[in-house]
Design a protein around this motif. Structure first.
Motif, PDB file in Angstrom:
ATOM      1  N   UNK A  45     -31.150  -2.702 -97.703  1.00 28.82           N
ATOM      2  CA  UNK A  45     -30.462  -1.549 -97.130  1.00 28.82           C
ATOM      3  C   UNK A  45     -29.990  -0.671 -98.278  1.00 28.82           C
ATOM      4  N   UNK A  46     -30.290   0.627 -98.210  1.00 30.70           N
ATOM      5  CA  UNK A  46     -29.919   1.579 -99.247  1.00 30.70           C
ATOM      6  C   UNK A  46     -29.135   2.730 -98.636  1.00 30.70           C
ATOM      7  N   UNK A  47     -27.991   3.043 -99.231  1.00 28.45           N
ATOM      8  CA  UNK A  47     -27.236   4.246 -98.885  1.00 28.45           C
ATOM      9  C   UNK A  47     -27.233   5.125-100.124  1.00 28.45           C
ATOM     10  N   UNK A  48     -28.043   6.174-100.084  1.00 29.03           N
ATOM     11  CA  UNK A  48     -28.156   7.094-101.213  1.00 29.03           C
ATOM     12  C   UNK A  48     -26.980   8.063-101.163  1.00 29.03           C
ATOM     13  N   UNK A  49     -26.221   8.137-102.243  1.00 29.16           N
ATOM     14  CA  UNK A  49     -25.011   8.959-102.248  1.00 29.16           C
ATOM     15  C   UNK A  49     -25.147  10.203-103.122  1.00 29.16           C
ATOM     16  N   UNK A  64     -27.557   4.892-105.536  1.00 25.93           N
ATOM     17  CA  UNK A  64     -27.818   4.137-104.312  1.00 25.93           C
ATOM     18  C   UNK A  64     -26.841   2.964-104.250  1.00 25.93           C
ATOM     19  N   UNK A  65     -26.142   2.840-103.146  1.00 25.44           N
ATOM     20  CA  UNK A  65     -25.331   1.672-102.888  1.00 25.44           C
ATOM     21  C   UNK A  65     -26.214   0.765-102.025  1.00 25.44           C
ATOM     22  N   UNK A  66     -26.527  -0.434-102.526  1.00 26.73           N
ATOM     23  CA  UNK A  66     -27.567  -1.237-101.876  1.00 26.73           C
ATOM     24  C   UNK A  66     -27.097  -2.641-101.522  1.00 26.73           C
ATOM     25  N   UNK A  67     -27.863  -3.253-100.608  1.00 27.61           N
ATOM     26  CA  UNK A  67     -27.702  -4.668-100.305  1.00 27.61           C
ATOM     27  C   UNK A  67     -29.062  -5.260 -99.988  1.00 27.61           C
ATOM     28  N   UNK A  68     -29.408  -6.317-100.713  1.00 31.94           N
ATOM     29  CA  UNK A  68     -30.629  -7.091-100.472  1.00 31.94           C
ATOM     30  C   UNK A  68     -30.239  -8.363 -99.733  1.00 31.94           C
ATOM     31  N   UNK A  91     -31.489   4.050 -95.654  1.00 36.76           N
ATOM     32  CA  UNK A  91     -32.824   3.522 -95.378  1.00 36.76           C
ATOM     33  C   UNK A  91     -32.759   2.001 -95.389  1.00 36.76           C
ATOM     34  N   UNK A  92     -33.458   1.374 -94.450  1.00 32.44           N
ATOM     35  CA  UNK A  92     -33.652  -0.072 -94.481  1.00 32.44           C
ATOM     36  C   UNK A  92     -35.127  -0.314 -94.783  1.00 32.44           C
ATOM     37  N   UNK A  93     -35.392  -0.744 -96.006  1.00 30.69           N
ATOM     38  CA  UNK A  93     -36.744  -1.129 -96.392  1.00 30.69           C
ATOM     39  C   UNK A  93     -36.904  -2.594 -96.024  1.00 30.69           C
ATOM     40  N   UNK A  94     -37.846  -2.889 -95.138  1.00 34.15           N
ATOM     41  CA  UNK A  94     -38.049  -4.275 -94.726  1.00 34.15           C
ATOM     42  C   UNK A  94     -38.914  -5.007 -95.751  1.00 34.15           C
ATOM     43  N   UNK A  95     -38.729  -6.314 -95.820  1.00 35.57           N
ATOM     44  CA  UNK A  95     -39.509  -7.132 -96.752  1.00 35.57           C
ATOM     45  C   UNK A  95     -40.991  -6.852 -96.558  1.00 35.57           C
ATOM     46  N   UNK A  96     -41.696  -6.641 -97.662  1.00 29.25           N
ATOM     47  CA  UNK A  96     -43.127  -6.365 -97.598  1.00 29.25           C
ATOM     48  C   UNK A  96     -43.478  -4.895 -97.651  1.00 29.25           C
ATOM     49  N   UNK A  97     -42.459  -4.004 -97.579  1.00 26.56           N
ATOM     50  CA  UNK A  97     -42.718  -2.558 -97.654  1.00 26.56           C
ATOM     51  C   UNK A  97     -43.318  -2.257 -99.019  1.00 26.56           C
ATOM     52  N   UNK A 152     -32.042  13.240-105.350  1.00 29.20           N
ATOM     53  CA  UNK A 152     -33.131  13.609-104.441  1.00 29.20           C
ATOM     54  C   UNK A 152     -34.373  12.832-104.832  1.00 29.20           C
ATOM     55  N   UNK A 153     -35.018  12.224-103.822  1.00 25.05           N
ATOM     56  CA  UNK A 153     -36.196  11.391-104.064  1.00 25.05           C
ATOM     57  C   UNK A 153     -37.092  11.404-102.831  1.00 25.05           C
ATOM     58  N   UNK A 154     -38.262  10.816-102.992  1.00 25.66           N
ATOM     59  CA  UNK A 154     -39.180  10.646-101.866  1.00 25.66           C
ATOM     60  C   UNK A 154     -39.856   9.287-102.019  1.00 25.66           C
ATOM     61  N   UNK A 155     -39.903   8.558-100.906  1.00 30.36           N
ATOM     62  CA  UNK A 155     -40.597   7.274-100.847  1.00 30.36           C
ATOM     63  C   UNK A 155     -41.789   7.455 -99.920  1.00 30.36           C
ATOM     64  N   UNK A 156     -42.970   7.023-100.363  1.00 29.97           N
ATOM     65  CA  UNK A 156     -44.193   7.140 -99.572  1.00 29.97           C
ATOM     66  C   UNK A 156     -44.789   5.756 -99.391  1.00 29.97           C
ATOM     67  N   UNK A 157     -44.858   5.304 -98.152  1.00 30.14           N
ATOM     68  CA  UNK A 157     -45.444   3.982 -97.894  1.00 30.14           C
ATOM     69  C   UNK A 157     -46.956   4.056 -97.994  1.00 30.14           C
ATOM     70  N   UNK A 158     -47.570   2.915 -98.231  1.00 31.10           N
ATOM     71  CA  UNK A 158     -49.029   2.866 -98.321  1.00 31.10           C
ATOM     72  C   UNK A 158     -49.699   3.237 -97.010  1.00 31.10           C
ATOM     73  N   UNK A 159     -48.957   3.167 -95.893  1.00 24.93           N
ATOM     74  CA  UNK A 159     -49.549   3.562 -94.603  1.00 24.93           C
ATOM     75  C   UNK A 159     -49.313   5.039 -94.287  1.00 24.93           C
ATOM     76  N   UNK A 160     -48.747   5.810 -95.254  1.00 23.36           N
ATOM     77  CA  UNK A 160     -48.630   7.258 -95.094  1.00 23.36           C
ATOM     78  C   UNK A 160     -47.261   7.785 -94.690  1.00 23.36           C
ATOM     79  N   UNK A 161     -46.319   6.924 -94.332  1.00 21.88           N
ATOM     80  CA  UNK A 161     -44.991   7.392 -93.971  1.00 21.88           C
ATOM     81  C   UNK A 161     -44.296   7.980 -95.201  1.00 21.88           C
TER      82      UNK A 161
END
Length: 119
Positions: free
Chosen positions: A70-74, A114-118, A96-102, A77-86
């Motif tokens: 779980x990421x809270x960007x405070x 980013x304030x995060x929790x894994x 953002x919640x990046x699920x395992x395997x993203x 500016x950035x962009x994340x692009x998944x391999x499936x095009x999102x």
């Protein structure tokens, strides 16, 4: 005030906290030379859960998320692009919640915090 060894670890004013540790260059660089700093708030047994502050300078790299994050960007500016095009555009206030395997690419345009929790 910061209490990292308390029964409930906490960092006041985490959005501006500047007692950060050098975490080095971002691996898997595709462009630029992103550099990370941060502060670990808590790391449990077997590194789970892990929580803290992560700051990263501009650049682009491959990313593979090994466990839910779980990421809270405070700021920044950035962009994340998944391999499936999102495409996920990130600015201050984005969660953002990046699920395992993203898997995909991260591109930082302006230094992010980013304030995060894994888990």
């Amino acid at each position: 005030m910061t209490e990292l060894n308390a029964s409930a670890p906490h960092i006041h004013e985490a959005c501006a906290y500047d007692d950060l540790v050098d975490w080095g260059a971002q691996p898997d660089a595709l462009e630029g030379a992103s550099h990370s700093t941060g502060r670990l708030l808590y790391k449990g047994p077997n590194n789970s859960p892990e929580s803290g502050i992560w700051v990263c300078t501009p650049g682009r790299w491959r990313i593979s998320v090994p466990r839910d994050e779980f990421c809270h960007f405070v700021s920044g500016r950035a962009q994340y692009r998944s391999d499936d095009g999102e495409v996920i555009d990130v600015t201050a206030g984005t969660c953002v919640l990046f699920t395992a395997g993203w898997e995909g690419e991260a591109e930082i345009f302006e230094t992010i915090r980013n304030i995060y929790m894994l888990s």
